[in-house]
Design a protein around this motif. Structure first.
Motif, PDB file in Angstrom:
ATOM      1  N   MET A   1      18.043   5.520   9.024  1.00 56.67           N
ATOM      2  CA  MET A   1      16.783   4.844   8.776  1.00 56.67           C
ATOM      3  C   MET A   1      16.498   3.829   9.858  1.00 56.67           C
ATOM      4  SD  MET A   1      15.955   1.900   6.219  1.00 56.67           S
ATOM      5  CE  MET A   1      17.099   1.133   7.318  1.00 56.67           C
ATOM      6  N   SER A   2      16.352   4.297  11.060  1.00 53.58           N
ATOM      7  CA  SER A   2      15.867   3.342  12.037  1.00 53.58           C
ATOM      8  C   SER A   2      14.371   3.209  11.790  1.00 53.58           C
ATOM      9  CB  SER A   2      16.144   3.826  13.461  1.00 53.58           C
ATOM     10  OG  SER A   2      15.357   4.953  13.727  1.00 53.58           O
ATOM     11  N   ALA A   3      13.737   2.348  12.501  1.00 54.34           N
ATOM     12  CA  ALA A   3      12.312   2.148  12.286  1.00 54.34           C
ATOM     13  C   ALA A   3      11.559   2.879  13.382  1.00 54.34           C
ATOM     14  CB  ALA A   3      11.989   0.667  12.305  1.00 54.34           C
ATOM     15  N   ASN A   5       8.561   3.494  13.908  1.00 53.41           N
ATOM     16  CA  ASN A   5       7.287   2.938  14.380  1.00 53.41           C
ATOM     17  C   ASN A   5       7.491   1.762  15.323  1.00 53.41           C
ATOM     18  OD1 ASN A   5       8.386   1.748  12.134  1.00 53.41           O
ATOM     19  ND2 ASN A   5       6.463   0.741  11.588  1.00 53.41           N
ATOM     20  N   ILE A   6       8.752   1.316  15.441  1.00 54.16           N
ATOM     21  CA  ILE A   6       9.005   0.288  16.447  1.00 54.16           C
ATOM     22  C   ILE A   6       9.371   0.994  17.730  1.00 54.16           C
ATOM     23  CG2 ILE A   6      10.459  -1.672  17.088  1.00 54.16           C
ATOM     24  CD1 ILE A   6      10.802  -2.253  14.154  1.00 54.16           C
TER      25      ILE A   6
ATOM     26  N   PHE B  67      14.694  -5.696  13.524  1.00 52.72           N
ATOM     27  CA  PHE B  67      13.934  -4.737  12.715  1.00 52.72           C
ATOM     28  C   PHE B  67      14.296  -3.300  13.078  1.00 52.72           C
ATOM     29  CE2 PHE B  67      10.421  -8.071  12.029  1.00 52.72           C
ATOM     30  CZ  PHE B  67      10.880  -8.357  10.750  1.00 52.72           C
ATOM     31  N   GLY B  70      17.792  -2.925  11.423  1.00 48.78           N
ATOM     32  CA  GLY B  70      17.857  -3.084   9.973  1.00 48.78           C
ATOM     33  C   GLY B  70      16.786  -2.312   9.225  1.00 48.78           C
ATOM     34  N   GLY B  71      15.845  -1.729   9.939  1.00 49.16           N
ATOM     35  CA  GLY B  71      14.728  -1.056   9.290  1.00 49.16           C
ATOM     36  C   GLY B  71      13.507  -1.952   9.294  1.00 49.16           C
ATOM     37  N   ASP B  72      12.349  -1.336   9.244  1.00 43.92           N
ATOM     38  CA  ASP B  72      11.120  -2.106   9.354  1.00 43.92           C
ATOM     39  C   ASP B  72      10.659  -2.576   7.978  1.00 43.92           C
ATOM     40  OD1 ASP B  72       9.057  -3.310  10.612  1.00 43.92           O
ATOM     41  OD2 ASP B  72       8.149  -1.487  11.416  1.00 43.92           O
ATOM     42  N   THR B  76      12.441  -1.813   4.463  1.00 40.46           N
ATOM     43  CA  THR B  76      13.586  -2.639   4.115  1.00 40.46           C
ATOM     44  C   THR B  76      13.093  -3.931   3.476  1.00 40.46           C
ATOM     45  OG1 THR B  76      14.838  -1.748   5.982  1.00 40.46           O
ATOM     46  CG2 THR B  76      15.601  -3.832   5.069  1.00 40.46           C
ATOM     47  N   GLY B 378      16.676   1.608   2.684  1.00 40.57           N
ATOM     48  CA  GLY B 378      15.441   1.899   3.391  1.00 40.57           C
ATOM     49  C   GLY B 378      14.717   3.114   2.850  1.00 40.57           C
ATOM     50  N   ASP B 379      14.616   4.131   3.667  1.00 36.23           N
ATOM     51  CA  ASP B 379      13.802   5.272   3.273  1.00 36.23           C
ATOM     52  C   ASP B 379      14.584   6.278   2.429  1.00 36.23           C
ATOM     53  OD1 ASP B 379      15.513   6.384   5.038  1.00 36.23           O
ATOM     54  OD2 ASP B 379      14.033   6.772   6.591  1.00 36.23           O
TER      55      ASP B 379
END
Lengths: 387, 460
Positions: A1-3, A5-6, B67, B70-72, B76, B378-379
C-alpha cells in the motif's frame, strides 16, 4: 500500500535547481559547477568561513552571550540572528579559549607573553585582551590570507576604538598612516601578517624563511588555531606547526598550541556534516585523520608539545568549565529547546591544548619554563580513554 | 466565499506541490479548522488502526516521504503528535497541508499540539520569519497561531491489537533470521524499512522460542531466559490467538505532568490559549522521560523529567498499555523505554538537514474482535504496511526487546520490584502490537518543487 498518487519526485529531478544559501551570506556566489573542486574555489570558501564566524559572534554579542564591543566593527554582513544552539556553541568556544589565554596572561603577569593566531580573520581577541590587561606585556600576531588582513586593516582604520588599541599608552593616530592597499601592519604589540600559512611549509632555517616581523623567538608563546588548521591537509598542518616551532622559536622557549576543531567524522552527524560542508566547497581534512580526542592528544604530542596534551569536547566544556551561575545566566538568555541536537553538535567540536616547556637537553628548567603547566593546572580535560 | 470541496482539493494539490496558497484561503482554512478543532476534546479519541507520527518541523519533502512510506490520507488514518512547524524551511506548507487534510478528512487525521505550536517559540525558531518572508506580513502567522490554540493536547487510541498481522514482506538484505520471529507466534514488534522490507520481527515475550532469538542478537545485553513474563506483567499464557486485551495508548507531544494523575484531569484543562510557561498544559507539551526515580527538573527550562515509576503508575491507573510521545530527537527514529511502557517517535529524518538521524512512524493495528481478522491500515492489500530506509540499529530481538530500548536498571528485575510496589493485582497491561516504519530523508533537490538548498549551520 504505497501511495500511488504521490509522484515519485525523483522523476522530476532538475526542474528547479540552484539558489545558493541566499540571504545568509554563506557560500555567496560560489560556483556549483564541476570546477567547484578546484583549489581556488576551496580557498575562497575557506576565506569565506571567516565572515560566517564574524556573524555568529555578532549574534552572540547582541543577545548578551558575549561581551565584545568590537565584534560589530568587523562583520560586513547584516547581522543574522543565529539559532540558540549555535549561539550557545559560539559562546562556549569563545569563552573556553578565552579562559586558556587569560590564565596564560595572568601567570607571572610581569613576564612578556606572545600569541600567534593562525587564520585569525576578524577575531577580536587582541582588542578584548587589551581591555582586560591594559598593562600586559603582550605581543600579538595574526596571520591570514591577504584579502582577509586587508579588510581587517580597513575595519581597524575606520573604527577609532580599534586603532586606539594598537599602540597602547600612546596618543592615537587617527587614522593609521597606512599606504593604500596595505595588507600588513606591524607594531610592538599588534601585528597583522598577510600570509598564506602554506608558505610556511617550505621555509627553513635559511634566509628563505618567511619574514614574520616582531615575532620574538624567546617569549613564551601560544599558537592559536581556531578552525584554521582543520581546513588543511594533516601533513601541511604539521609542517606549518613544525616550521613555526623550529624556525621561529628558540628551543628553550615555552610554546603551546590551542586548537578548536571538529571531531567524530564517522557517526551519522559527522558524516552529514562532511557532506553538507562539501556542498559549500568546504573540506575538513584533519577531521578524517584525527577522529577523536585521543587522536588529537597524540597529534599534539607528535607535533612537539610533549609536556602536556589535553583535550575536551565542547559539550564537556560547557558542563565542566562554565561556572553554575554563569550557566544559569547564559541559559536564561534564550529559550533553548533543542537539547538533543545541541549535545550532538557540541560533541563534534573540541578544544585541545598542549605545550612544551622548552628546556633543552641539559638545561635547567626555570620557573618561566613552567608557565603553561602553572597556567593550565586547573583546566580539566575530558577522560575518554576508557571508551 | 467559504472553502468548499473543490477549492479545498485544489488547495491540497497546490500545497502537495509545496506551493503556498493565497492569504485569503489560509484565513478560510484556518477558520474551518478552528470550527472543527473546537469540537474536539482536550484528549481526542482515536480508533485503531492508526499511524502515529512525531515531529515534522517544516521538513516538507520528508513529510511527503512519510506519506509515501506510510500511505496517503485518507487511506491511512494518521495521528500527528505536534511540532509541525519551525526549524525546517517549509513549516508553512507542511502545516497548511496537514490542516487542509484535517478539514477535508476530519476523521482520518488527528493533529495534537506540540510545544512549537506557540507564538513565542515560533518567533525564535523560524515559522514567524517564514510567514513574513512568504506573505510580506504576519497575518498568516497570526491565523495559524489561532489554530494552534485550538489543537488538542493529547489523543487516546483504543482498539489496537496486541499482536500484529505479520506482513508477507521480504526481509531486508541485512536482516538475519535470528532477529525474525516465526509468523505463527504473537508478533509484538515489527520494524520495516522504507521499501517495506522486514528489518526485525519480535514475538511477545511469553512465547517459547524467543530466548533463542535473543541469544543470537548481538546488539542486546544478555538477559536471563526466564524474564519474559515479568517483563510484560502479562498472565504468562501464550495461547497464540490474536488477543485484544490491550489497554489504550495515550499520545501526547512531551509527556506527563506532576499535576496530572488521570487522563480526566487533562480533559478538565482550559487549552484554548497560548502554551503557558508552567502548569499541566505546559508539562504535557514539554516534559521528557528520563532514567531517574520520580520527577526531576527539566534542563529545557519548561516541563519536567519523569522516571519509569511515574510512567508505570500512570499507565496502570489509567488502564494504558503505552504512552506514545515525540519531542526528543532519537537517532534511530523511535525509542522504547521503561519496559516498553513509553515510546518516543521521531518523524523528521536528518533533522535540521544536519543531524543524520533516520525517522520512524508507528503503526498500531486494529484488534480483530469485530470481524475476526485484522485489517491492514491502508487499502487492505497484503502489503498494507509498507516501509522505509535503512535502519541504523536493527539488532534487537525477542523478549529482550524492551530492555534493549529501556534502562538497564529497570529491566526485568526493576519491573519485578515495581510490581511488588504496585501489588500483584496492579499488573501492567499488555502493550499493543507495534510496527515501526523507518525512513531516511528525501533528497532535498529532487522533488520537482521549490527546494531551498539546505544550509545547515556549523561552527566555522
Amino acid at each position: 500500500m504505497s501511495a500511488p498518487n504521490i509522484p515519485n519526485l525523483k522523476t522530476l529531478l532538475g526542474t528547479r535547481r540552484g539558489g545558493s544559501g541566499r540571504g545568509r551570506g554563506r557560500g555567496r556566489g560560489l560556483p556549483e559547477s564541476p570546477q567547484a573542486s578546484s583549489e581556488a574555489v576551496r580557498d575562497e570558501a575557506v576565506r569565506g568561513t571567516d565572515q560566517d564566524a564574524a556573524g555568529s559572534r555578532v549574534s552572540c554579542v547582541q543577545l548578551g552571550y558575549l561581551h565584545d564591543p568590537y565584534a560589530s566593527c568587523f562583520a560586513t554582513q547584516q547581522s543574522t540572528r543565529r539559532l540558540p544552539l549555535l549561539n550557545r556553541g559560539t559562546y562556549v568556544r569563545t569563552s573556553a579559549i578565552d579562559s586558556l589565554v587569560r590564565k596564560f596572561i595572568e601567570t607571572s603577569p610581569e613576564q612578556p607573553k606572545q600569541i600567534v593566531s593562525l587564520g585569525a580573520g576578524t577575531d577580536t581577541r587582541y582588542f578584548r585582551l587589551r581591555d582586560y590587561y591594559p598593562d600586559a606585556k603582550l605581543i600579538y600576531h595574526e596571520i591570514d590570507f591577504p584579502t582577509n588582513t586587508a579588510s581587517k586593516l580597513n575595519s581597524i582604520n575606520r573604527h577609532a576604538p580599534l586603532h586606539a588599541k594598537l599602540i597602547p599608552n600612546a596618543p592615537p593616530t587617527n587614522p593609521l598612516s597606512l599606504p593604500p592597499g596595505a595588507t600588513s601592519y606591524y607594531s610592538p604589540t599588534y601585528n597583522l601578517h598577510a600570509l598564506d600559512l602554506r608558505n610556511l611549509t617550505c621555509a627553513t632555517f635559511s634566509s628563505s624563511a618567511t619574514n614574520l616581523p616582531n615575532l620574538d623567538p624567546n617569549v613564551p608563546t601560544i599558537l592559536l588555531s581556531e578552525m584554521c588548521l582543520c581546513y588543511l591537509e594533516p601533513t601541511t598542518a604539521s609542517l606549518i606547526i613544525g616550521t613555526l616551532l623550529s624556525t621561529y622559536f628558540s628551543p628553550a622557549t615555552p610554546v603551546a598550541l590551542i586548537m578548536y576543531e571538529p571531531i567524530l567524522p564517522n557517526d551519522p552527524f559527522g558524516r552529514t556534516m562532511i557532506s553538507n560542508l562539501a556542498s559549500r566547497n568546504i573540506r575538513l581534512p584533519t577531521l578524517t585523520t584525527y577522529l577523536t580526542l585521543e587522536h588529537q592528544r597524540l597529534r599534539l604530542d607528535s607535533e612537539g608539545f610533549v609536556d602536556g596534551c589535553r583535550a575536551a569536547d565542547v559539550n564537556f566544556i560547557w558542563k565542566k568549565w562554565v561556572p553554575e551561575e554563569e550557566k544559569e545566566r547564559v541559559a536564561a538568555l534564550e529559550m533553548l529547546d533543542e537539547l538533543e541536537e545541541l549535545e550532538l553538535l557540541l560533541k563534534h567540536y573540541c578544544v585541545t591544548w598542549g605545550w612544551r616547556n622548552g628546556s633543552g637537553e641539559g638545561t635547567q628548567e626555570s620557573a618561566a619554563n613552567k608557565v603553561f603547566k602553572r597556567a593550565w593546572e586547573d583546566m580539566v580535560e575530558q577522560d575518554d580513554r576508557q571508551t | 466565499m467559504s472553502i468548499g470541496g473543490s477549492d479545498l482539493d485544489k488547495a491540497i494539490q497546490q500545497l502537495r506541490a509545496c506551493r503556498p496558497i493565497p492569504e485569503a484561503q489560509v484565513r478560510e482554512v484556518c477558520y474551518k479548522a478552528r470550527e472543527l478543532l473546537i469540537e474536539e476534546g482536550n484528549v481526542v479519541g482515536v480508533d485503531a488502526p492508526v499511524t502515529i507520527c512525531g515531529d515534522i518541523h517544516g521538513q516538507f519533502h520528508d513529510l511527503m516521504e512519510l506519506f509515501r512510506v506510510g500511505g496517503d490520507v485518507p487511506d491511512t488514518n494518521y495521528l500527528f503528535m505536534g511540532d509541525f512547524v519551525d526549524r525546517g524551511f517549509y513549516s508553512l506548507e507542511s502545516f497548511l497541508l496537514l490542516l487542509c487534510l484535517k478539514v477535508r478528512y476530519p476523521d482520518r487525521i488527528t493533529l495534537i499540539r506540540g510545544n512549537h505550536e506557540s507564538r513565542q517559540i515560533t518567533t525564535v525558531y523560524g515559522f514567524y520569519d517564514e510567514c513574513l518572508r512568504k506573505y510580506g506580513s504576519a497575518n498568516v502567522w497570526r491565523y495559524c497561531c489561532e489554530v494552534f490554540d485550538y489543537l488538542a493536547l493529547g489523543a487516546l487510541v483504543t482498539g489496537a491489537a496486541t499482536a500484529l498481522e505479520p506482513t508477507d514482506s521480504p526481509y531486508a538484505a541485512n536482516t538475519t533470521t535470528a532477529s525474525v520471529a516465526d509468523i505463527d507466534q504473537d508478533i509484538e514488534v515489527e520494524t520495516l524499512n522504507a521499501d517495506g522490507e522486514v528489518l526485525g520481527r519480535f514475538a511477545r515475550a511469553s512465547s517459547e522460542s524467543n530466548s533463542q532469538s535473543q541469544q543470537n542478537s548481538s546488539a542486546l545485553p544478555p538477559a536471563p531466559d526466564n524474564v519474559g513474563a515479568a517483563g510484560t506483567g502479562a498472565s504468562g499464557s501464550s495461547n497464540g490467538s490474536r488477543r485484544n486485551d490491550t489497554g489504550a495508548v495515550l499520545c501526547v507531544h512531551g509527556g506527563l505532568s506532576p499535576l496530572i494523575d488521570t487522563i480526566d484531569k487533562i480533559r478538565l484543562l482550559d487549552r484554548k490559549q497560548e502554551v503557558p510557561h508552567e502548569g499541566a498544559m505546559c508539562d504535557l507539551l514539554w516534559s521528557d522521560p528520563d532514567e531517574i526515580d520520580g520527577w526531576g527538573l527539566s534542563p529545557r527550562g519548561a516541563g519536567f523529567l519523569f522516571g519509569a515509576d511515574i510512567v508505570k503508575v500512570f499507565n496502570h491507573r489509567n488502564d494504558l498499555s503505552l504512552i506514545a510521545r515525540a519531542h526528543q530527537l532519537v537517532m534511530e527514529g523511535f525509542k522504547e523505554m521503561f519496559d516498553s511502557t513509553i515510546v518516543t517517535v521521531w518523524s523528521a529524518p536528518n533533522y535540521c538537514y544536519r543531524c543524520g538521524n533516520v525517522a520512524a512512524i508507528l503503526e498500531l493495528g486494529e484488534d480483530g474482535s469485530n470481524a475476526g481478522y485484522a485489517r491492514s491500515n491502508g487499502d487492505g492489500s497484503a502489503a498494507g504496511f509498507i516501509g522505509a530506509g535503512a535502519l541504523g540499529t536493527s539488532g534487537f530481538g525477542g523478549n529482550a526487546y524492551s530492555q534493549a530500548f529501556g534502562s538497564n536498571t529497570l529491566g526485568a528485575n526493576g519491573n519485578r520490584r515495581l510490581s511488588g510496589v504496585l501489588g500483584e493485582q496492579h499488573r501492567l497491561r499488555e502493550g499493543p502490537g507495534r510496527r515501526y516504519r523507518v525512513f531516511e530523508a528525501a533528497p532535498q533537490d529532487s522533488r520537482g518543487m521549490p527546494a531551498k538548498k539546505p544550509v545547515a549551520e556549523y561552527f566555522l
